[in-house]
Design an enzyme around this catalytic site. Sequence first.
Site, PDB file in Angstrom:
ATOM      1  N   ASP A  82      -0.997   6.042  -5.961  1.00 21.67           N
ATOM      2  CA  ASP A  82      -2.074   6.972  -6.291  1.00 21.67           C
ATOM      3  C   ASP A  82      -1.555   8.027  -7.259  1.00 21.67           C
ATOM      4  O   ASP A  82      -0.391   8.438  -7.167  1.00 21.67           O
ATOM      5  CB  ASP A  82      -2.565   7.684  -5.027  1.00 21.67           C
ATOM      6  CG  ASP A  82      -2.823   6.723  -3.884  1.00 21.67           C
ATOM      7  OD1 ASP A  82      -3.903   6.116  -3.867  1.00 21.67           O
ATOM      8  OD2 ASP A  82      -1.954   6.581  -3.003  1.00 21.67           O
TER       9      ASP A  82
ATOM     10  N   ASP B 179      -0.163  -2.237   4.488  1.00 27.14           N
ATOM     11  CA  ASP B 179       0.923  -1.336   4.849  1.00 27.14           C
ATOM     12  C   ASP B 179       2.176  -2.096   5.256  1.00 27.14           C
ATOM     13  O   ASP B 179       3.255  -1.510   5.361  1.00 27.14           O
ATOM     14  CB  ASP B 179       0.509  -0.448   6.036  1.00 27.14           C
ATOM     15  CG  ASP B 179      -0.680   0.442   5.726  1.00 27.14           C
ATOM     16  OD1 ASP B 179      -0.770   0.947   4.590  1.00 27.14           O
ATOM     17  OD2 ASP B 179      -1.528   0.633   6.622  1.00 27.14           O
TER      18      ASP B 179
ATOM     19  N   GLU C 174      -4.137   3.706  -8.629  1.00 27.82           N
ATOM     20  CA  GLU C 174      -5.406   4.319  -8.246  1.00 27.82           C
ATOM     21  C   GLU C 174      -5.488   5.722  -8.827  1.00 27.82           C
ATOM     22  O   GLU C 174      -4.670   6.584  -8.506  1.00 27.82           O
ATOM     23  CB  GLU C 174      -5.586   4.388  -6.737  1.00 27.82           C
ATOM     24  CG  GLU C 174      -6.932   5.020  -6.370  1.00 27.82           C
ATOM     25  CD  GLU C 174      -7.169   5.181  -4.890  1.00 27.82           C
ATOM     26  OE1 GLU C 174      -8.076   5.967  -4.533  1.00 27.82           O
ATOM     27  OE2 GLU C 174      -6.467   4.540  -4.090  1.00 27.82           O
TER      28      GLU C 174
ATOM     29  N   HIS D  35       0.817  -1.202   0.000  1.00 25.29           N
ATOM     30  CA  HIS D  35       0.000   0.000   0.000  1.00 25.29           C
ATOM     31  C   HIS D  35       0.859   1.263   0.000  1.00 25.29           C
ATOM     32  O   HIS D  35       1.518   1.580   0.994  1.00 25.29           O
ATOM     33  CB  HIS D  35      -0.894  -0.017   1.246  1.00 25.29           C
ATOM     34  CG  HIS D  35      -1.880   1.080   1.313  1.00 25.29           C
ATOM     35  ND1 HIS D  35      -2.175   1.736   2.489  1.00 25.29           N
ATOM     36  CD2 HIS D  35      -2.676   1.639   0.362  1.00 25.29           C
ATOM     37  CE1 HIS D  35      -3.104   2.648   2.266  1.00 25.29           C
ATOM     38  NE2 HIS D  35      -3.417   2.603   0.989  1.00 25.29           N
ATOM     39  N   ARG D  36       0.882   1.951  -1.143  1.00 27.40           N
ATOM     40  CA  ARG D  36       1.749   3.120  -1.319  1.00 27.40           C
ATOM     41  C   ARG D  36       3.205   2.743  -1.065  1.00 27.40           C
ATOM     42  O   ARG D  36       3.994   3.538  -0.576  1.00 27.40           O
ATOM     43  CB  ARG D  36       1.316   4.281  -0.419  1.00 27.40           C
ATOM     44  CG  ARG D  36      -0.169   4.623  -0.535  1.00 27.40           C
ATOM     45  CD  ARG D  36      -0.606   5.696   0.449  1.00 27.40           C
ATOM     46  NE  ARG D  36      -2.057   5.668   0.620  1.00 27.40           N
ATOM     47  CZ  ARG D  36      -2.715   6.315   1.581  1.00 27.40           C
ATOM     48  NH1 ARG D  36      -2.062   7.067   2.448  1.00 27.40           N
ATOM     49  NH2 ARG D  36      -4.026   6.226   1.663  1.00 27.40           N
TER      50      ARG D  36
ATOM     51  N   LYS E  44      -6.903   9.190  -8.766  1.00 26.63           N
ATOM     52  CA  LYS E  44      -7.579  10.085  -7.836  1.00 26.63           C
ATOM     53  C   LYS E  44      -8.384  11.150  -8.573  1.00 26.63           C
ATOM     54  O   LYS E  44      -9.467  11.541  -8.126  1.00 26.63           O
ATOM     55  CB  LYS E  44      -6.555  10.751  -6.909  1.00 26.63           C
ATOM     56  CG  LYS E  44      -5.935   9.800  -5.895  1.00 26.63           C
ATOM     57  CD  LYS E  44      -6.977   9.327  -4.898  1.00 26.63           C
ATOM     58  CE  LYS E  44      -6.372   8.533  -3.771  1.00 26.63           C
ATOM     59  NZ  LYS E  44      -7.406   8.049  -2.823  1.00 26.63           N
TER      60      LYS E  44
ATOM     61  N   GLU F 124       1.098  -0.656  -4.885  1.00 26.75           N
ATOM     62  CA  GLU F 124      -0.073   0.190  -5.150  1.00 26.75           C
ATOM     63  C   GLU F 124       0.346   1.634  -4.990  1.00 26.75           C
ATOM     64  O   GLU F 124       1.161   1.966  -4.122  1.00 26.75           O
ATOM     65  CB  GLU F 124      -1.194  -0.153  -4.157  1.00 26.75           C
ATOM     66  CG  GLU F 124      -2.486   0.625  -4.359  1.00 26.75           C
ATOM     67  CD  GLU F 124      -2.561   1.901  -3.514  1.00 26.75           C
ATOM     68  OE1 GLU F 124      -3.511   2.689  -3.726  1.00 26.75           O
ATOM     69  OE2 GLU F 124      -1.688   2.125  -2.646  1.00 26.75           O
TER      70      GLU F 124
ATOM     71  N   HIS G 283      -1.031  10.681  -2.747  1.00 26.53           N
ATOM     72  CA  HIS G 283      -2.386  10.300  -2.357  1.00 26.53           C
ATOM     73  C   HIS G 283      -3.331  11.479  -2.269  1.00 26.53           C
ATOM     74  O   HIS G 283      -4.456  11.429  -2.767  1.00 26.53           O
ATOM     75  CB  HIS G 283      -2.353   9.565  -1.020  1.00 26.53           C
ATOM     76  CG  HIS G 283      -3.714   9.164  -0.523  1.00 26.53           C
ATOM     77  ND1 HIS G 283      -4.505   9.995   0.253  1.00 26.53           N
ATOM     78  CD2 HIS G 283      -4.434   8.023  -0.712  1.00 26.53           C
ATOM     79  CE1 HIS G 283      -5.639   9.386   0.520  1.00 26.53           C
ATOM     80  NE2 HIS G 283      -5.628   8.186  -0.046  1.00 26.53           N
TER      81      HIS G 283
END
Length: 253
Positions: free
Chosen positions: A36, A237, A115, A7-8, A117, A34, A49
């Site tokens: 954003d 995470d 992702e 995650h990020r 945004k 992943e 993000h």
Amino acid sequence: MTLVVAHRGASQAVPENTMEAFQAGVDAGADAIELDVHMTADGALAVIHDPTLDRTTDRTTTVATATLADIKVADAGWAFPGEQSDYPFRGKGMTIPTLPEVVAWLPAGIGLAVEIKAPAAAEAVVGALAGSAVRESRQVTVMSFQEGAIDRVRELAPDIPTGLLLVPGDSFERGLKWVVEHGHAAVLPYDTDLGDDPTDNVALATSWNARVGSYVVNDPERMQQLAAAGLWGFVTDVPDVARATLGPRPVGR
């Protein structure tokens, strides 16, 4: 096998959405990273993000009104406190990457979850993935909470798998029905919305030829439960914890 998606990047250990966090995620054994994307005023795809730089950097500006040059001078390690709250990444040269930079760096065999945004970024995201190894190998998924964004990606590039992210509390059944009707590959609910036992929801999606992912999963017991239910993948995470829980990555994946 259930995919471990960082995650990020490895965002609990390293400042999120930085190249350093992505490398840490790979080093921890993640199957995919992943990230954003927002679009800058001059059309660049900034990997961040929030719509502003305020929370994660030393700058206070809006991504959509800034140029890429403006954003590149921000210290992306500034706000990360570290375990001792001593801000160990300040002044270390961490910057906000662009999506093309990440795509060019991505190691072979590592997947990518993008992702969107800002819905207006859909066309640029497709362009950034053009000709990439991760697209050719179908190891990339483009996802968004914005239905119009993934509809646009599917219109421009039907070969790119797309997924709908569901806000916490949204109905899994509603999301799954929409995904199937619109020809998308996956539905991605907030983890608790899959229910205490996700088996039936995963089976239902599978019967409709749809994948199920979830976010954000940091508890090892839940990771094991999701894998046993046949979940396609989860965002975490702590990819190191997930890898230790689920076992080594299969050879060749």
